[in-house]
Scaffold this motif. Structure first.
Motif, PDB file in Angstrom:
ATOM      1  N   ASP A  60       0.625  -0.933   0.217  1.00  0.00           N
ATOM      2  CA  ASP A  60       0.145  -0.150   0.042  1.00  0.00           C
ATOM      3  C   ASP A  60       1.027   1.713   0.102  1.00  0.00           C
ATOM      4  O   ASP A  60       2.169   1.271   0.673  1.00  0.00           O
ATOM      5  CB  ASP A  60      -1.006  -0.125   1.040  1.00  0.00           C
ATOM      6  CG  ASP A  60      -1.712   1.173   1.152  1.00  0.00           C
ATOM      7  OD1 ASP A  60      -2.114   2.168   0.872  1.00  0.00           O
ATOM      8  OD2 ASP A  60      -2.844   1.217   2.113  1.00  0.00           O
ATOM      9  N   GLU A 112      -0.022   3.792   1.024  1.00  0.00           N
ATOM     10  CA  GLU A 112      -0.053   4.971   2.013  1.00  0.00           C
ATOM     11  C   GLU A 112       1.111   4.930   3.522  1.00  0.00           C
ATOM     12  O   GLU A 112       0.611   5.881   3.953  1.00  0.00           O
ATOM     13  CB  GLU A 112      -1.517   4.532   2.197  1.00  0.00           C
ATOM     14  CG  GLU A 112      -2.811   5.694   1.511  1.00  0.00           C
ATOM     15  CD  GLU A 112      -4.363   5.555   2.092  1.00  0.00           C
ATOM     16  OE1 GLU A 112      -4.441   5.030   3.051  1.00  0.00           O
ATOM     17  OE2 GLU A 112      -4.990   6.062   1.155  1.00  0.00           O
ATOM     18  N   VAL A 113       0.730   3.665   2.983  1.00  0.00           N
ATOM     19  CA  VAL A 113       1.838   2.907   4.452  1.00  0.00           C
ATOM     20  C   VAL A 113       3.072   3.266   4.185  1.00  0.00           C
ATOM     21  O   VAL A 113       3.930   3.614   5.244  1.00  0.00           O
ATOM     22  CB  VAL A 113       1.720   1.535   4.083  1.00  0.00           C
ATOM     23  CG1 VAL A 113       2.975   0.758   5.477  1.00  0.00           C
ATOM     24  CG2 VAL A 113       0.181   1.073   4.573  1.00  0.00           C
ATOM     25  N   VAL A 156       8.836  -2.126   6.593  1.00  0.00           N
ATOM     26  CA  VAL A 156       7.384  -1.570   6.114  1.00  0.00           C
ATOM     27  C   VAL A 156       7.819  -2.702   4.980  1.00  0.00           C
ATOM     28  O   VAL A 156       6.827  -3.370   4.809  1.00  0.00           O
ATOM     29  CB  VAL A 156       7.790  -0.521   5.419  1.00  0.00           C
ATOM     30  CG1 VAL A 156       5.455  -0.348   4.789  1.00  0.00           C
ATOM     31  CG2 VAL A 156       7.687   0.176   6.747  1.00  0.00           C
ATOM     32  N   GLN A 157       8.265  -2.728   3.426  1.00  0.00           N
ATOM     33  CA  GLN A 157       7.122  -3.216   2.500  1.00  0.00           C
ATOM     34  C   GLN A 157       7.767  -5.267   2.627  1.00  0.00           C
ATOM     35  O   GLN A 157       6.668  -5.742   1.809  1.00  0.00           O
ATOM     36  CB  GLN A 157       8.589  -2.921   1.223  1.00  0.00           C
ATOM     37  CG  GLN A 157       7.679  -1.408   0.942  1.00  0.00           C
ATOM     38  CD  GLN A 157       8.843  -0.172  -0.196  1.00  0.00           C
ATOM     39  OE1 GLN A 157      10.371  -0.510   0.005  1.00  0.00           O
ATOM     40  NE2 GLN A 157       8.313  -0.056  -0.808  1.00  0.00           N
ATOM     41  N   LEU A 174       5.396  -6.659   4.901  1.00  0.00           N
ATOM     42  CA  LEU A 174       4.390  -6.659   4.328  1.00  0.00           C
ATOM     43  C   LEU A 174       3.763  -7.055   2.836  1.00  0.00           C
ATOM     44  O   LEU A 174       2.742  -8.283   2.259  1.00  0.00           O
ATOM     45  CB  LEU A 174       3.514  -5.234   3.434  1.00  0.00           C
ATOM     46  CG  LEU A 174       3.544  -4.468   5.324  1.00  0.00           C
ATOM     47  CD1 LEU A 174       2.894  -3.384   4.407  1.00  0.00           C
ATOM     48  CD2 LEU A 174       2.488  -4.490   5.579  1.00  0.00           C
TER      49      LEU A 174
END
Length: 290
Positions: free
Chosen positions: A182, A184-185, A203-204, A207
């Motif tokens: 996403d 936005e994240v 983060v990436q 996820l």
């Protein structure tokens, strides 16, 4: 009147042979280094799998299946791997597993960074995509010929051909996984002052892990299928048993070696799929939808 002048002969095969000869002369040191590295890694992994008593290894494989997946897969592993020993295919099966592990390690070491670069750069993605299409479209056996010419007969050409054949889904699914995170994240991470490295690592990649693990699963399955064909290059293991059964029309040997390949394939597929499903991102998604 002959029309042969309209059909010129393009000596593509001769050009490929000349390139291989040039590569051997110019990079003989690299070929020797790769050969030594793959041989050493394969020998150590095979020794680790075959030196302990087969019952000890069966218990270890069963425990991994139980911890990674479920008690059902653990029971299948216990019975299936004991059947490998009962069919007198234990050592050849462990040789095949060793070659798969070596090929998968190097395939992922190449595929994951390339996939990350392709996700970050459209230029890299555009360049890599037709190369991956070529690698996936080429018949699997075609990889064995140049590998044998450059590395001789044995485990190494089989590993090289397997690495090339198994890489594409790892690259594709890694790129896809990171692109699907996403936006936005990612933007929230930038807003809090996180660097690109922190966003990628914290983060990436977490996820994207379920999709990346699906790519790892595909790499393992393709490696196992190619390792069997690599028996034609003298790689041994179950692939060598299958080739031997074909050349001598030995039906019992073919059936037993084929069944051993199926057992190993099911085990590796279920374990890697379960590891992907147990990632933190997957559990969080399941909790939010459950």
């Amino acid at each position: 009147m002959s029309m042969d002048f309209l059909k010129p002969r393009i000596p593509l095969g001769d050009w490929a042979e000349a390139f291989l000869d040039w590569f051997e002369d110019a990079f003989g040191w690299l070929i020797s280094g790769v050969t030594w590295l793959l041989d050493a890694l394969y020998d150590n992994i095979e020794a680790a799998l075959t030196y302990p008593h087969f019952l000890i290894m069966i218990i270890i494989f069963t425990a991994v299946a139980w911890l990674a997946a479920s008690w059902k897969l653990a029971i299948f592993t216990l019975l299936g791997f004991y059947l490998l020993a009962a069919l007198d295919q234990w050592e050849t099966a462990m040789s095949t597993v060793s070659l798969v592990i070596v090929a998968v390690i190097f395939a992922l070491l190449l595929a994951l960074p390339i996939g990350i670069l392709a996700a970050k750069s459209q230029v890299v993605s555009t360049v890599v995509r037709p190369i991956l299409d070529f690698m996936q479209s080429m018949p699997a056996l075609a990889y064995l010929v140049p590998a044998i010419v450059m590395f001789g007969v044995g485990q190494v050409p089989g590993a090289i051909a397997t690495i090339i054949f198994a890489m594409p889904p790892g690259v594709r699914l890694t790129e896809l996984a990171i692109r699907q995170v996403d936006r936005e994240v990612v933007e929230a991470g930038h807003a809090f002052g996180a660097s690109e490295g922190h966003i990628l690592g914290r983060v990436q990649l977490p996820l994207a892990m379920p999709t990346i693990m699906a790519g790892v699963n595909q790499v393992i399955m393709l490696a196992l299928s190619m390792v069997v064909l690599a028996g034609m290059a003298g790689a041994g293991g179950l692939g060598g048993q299958v080739m031997r059964s074909i050349s001598s029309l030995d039906v019992p040997l073919g059936v037993e070696a084929g069944l051993a390949v199926v057992i190993i394939a099911i085990y590796l597929d279920r374990v890697t799929a379960a590891l992907g499903a147990r990632s933190p991102a997957t559990r969080a998604a399941a909790a939010s939808t459950g």
